[in-house]
Design a protein around this motif. Structure first.
Motif, PDB file in Angstrom:
ATOM      1  N   ARG A   1      -5.171  -4.846   0.706  1.00 28.00           N
ATOM      2  CA  ARG A   1      -4.247  -4.152   1.611  1.00 28.00           C
ATOM      3  C   ARG A   1      -3.311  -5.145   2.294  1.00 28.00           C
ATOM      4  NH1 ARG A   1      -6.391   0.718   1.811  1.00 28.00           N
ATOM      5  NH2 ARG A   1      -5.075   1.483   3.454  1.00 28.00           N
TER       6      ARG A   1
ATOM      7  N   LEU B   1      -1.658  -4.523  -4.338  1.00 30.35           N
ATOM      8  CA  LEU B   1      -1.953  -3.816  -3.099  1.00 30.35           C
ATOM      9  C   LEU B   1      -2.293  -2.350  -3.375  1.00 30.35           C
ATOM     10  CD1 LEU B   1       0.791  -5.268  -0.735  1.00 30.35           C
ATOM     11  CD2 LEU B   1      -1.624  -5.922  -0.879  1.00 30.35           C
TER      12      LEU B   1
ATOM     13  N   GLY C   1      -3.057  -0.344  -0.659  1.00 29.27           N
ATOM     14  CA  GLY C   1      -2.701   0.386   0.543  1.00 29.27           C
ATOM     15  C   GLY C   1      -2.260  -0.542   1.653  1.00 29.27           C
TER      16      GLY C   1
ATOM     17  N   THR D   1      -2.562  -1.072   6.131  1.00 28.35           N
ATOM     18  CA  THR D   1      -3.277  -0.749   7.354  1.00 28.35           C
ATOM     19  C   THR D   1      -2.413  -1.160   8.533  1.00 28.35           C
ATOM     20  OG1 THR D   1      -5.429  -1.062   6.281  1.00 28.35           O
ATOM     21  CG2 THR D   1      -5.381  -1.163   8.691  1.00 28.35           C
TER      22      THR D   1
END
Length: 171
Positions: free
Chosen positions: A22, A66, A68, A70
């Motif tokens: 992430r 990647l 996601g 955050t």
């Protein structure tokens, strides 16, 4: 005109702020002042650095490893409009979006139409870790959270069903 966001920092590749690799964006500004906060340098609303959101978004989209993003902090809900803009672009590109906040989901839902960006941000987050960090409730082995009072919430199911749905697999 460039769309800007004030960030305390960026973790370009993280495995500890949600599942999979992430990108983590640390919001600059927080009102909670939790005792024992991991990121006290993020509390000031004037610190950090202004960044171009479209450049940040494109840099994430250009990185195929990647899974996601955050949003951490500081508190991303103090910059809800900006994070909502970014979250929407990430969701359009099938990335998972997680966010931390010192607010509770109950407060966010109560203020959803009173605070700019709250609705748009919540509608584009998959998972929310809510609640202030409580030093006395901190213990080793908590997955994705700092203290046991914090909940890992499935935001879209919570919005759809009108009741808080926890992500039991992470609790």
């Amino acid at each position: 005109m460039a769309k800007k966001i004030r960030l305390a920092g960026i973790a370009y590749e993280s495995l500890v702020n949600g599942p999979g690799m992430r990108r983590v964006f640390f919001s600059q500004g927080c009102r909670h002042n939790c005792i024992g906060c991991f990121n006290p340098d993020t509390h000031s609303f004037t610190g950090g650095e202004e960044k171009d959101m479209d450049e940040l978004i494109q840099d994430v989209l250009d990185n195929p490893i990647l899974k996601g993003v955050t949003f951490s902090g500081g508190d991303p809900f103090e910059r809800a409009e900006e994070f909502a803009y970014m979250a929407k672009k990430f969701k359009e590109n099938n990335l998972s979006v997680w966010s931390f906040t010192g607010y509770t989901i109950e407060y966010l839902l109560e203020e959803i139409d009173n605070r700019k960006g709250f609705r748009d941000l919540l509608e584009n987050i998959d998972v929310l870790i809510d609640g202030k960090f409580e030093k006395m409730l901190s213990r080793k082995g908590l997955k994705f959270r700092g203290s046991s009072n914090q909940r890992i919430i499935n935001v879209q199911e919570t919005l759809r069903l009108g009741k808080i749905i926890l992500m039991e697999e992470y609790m």
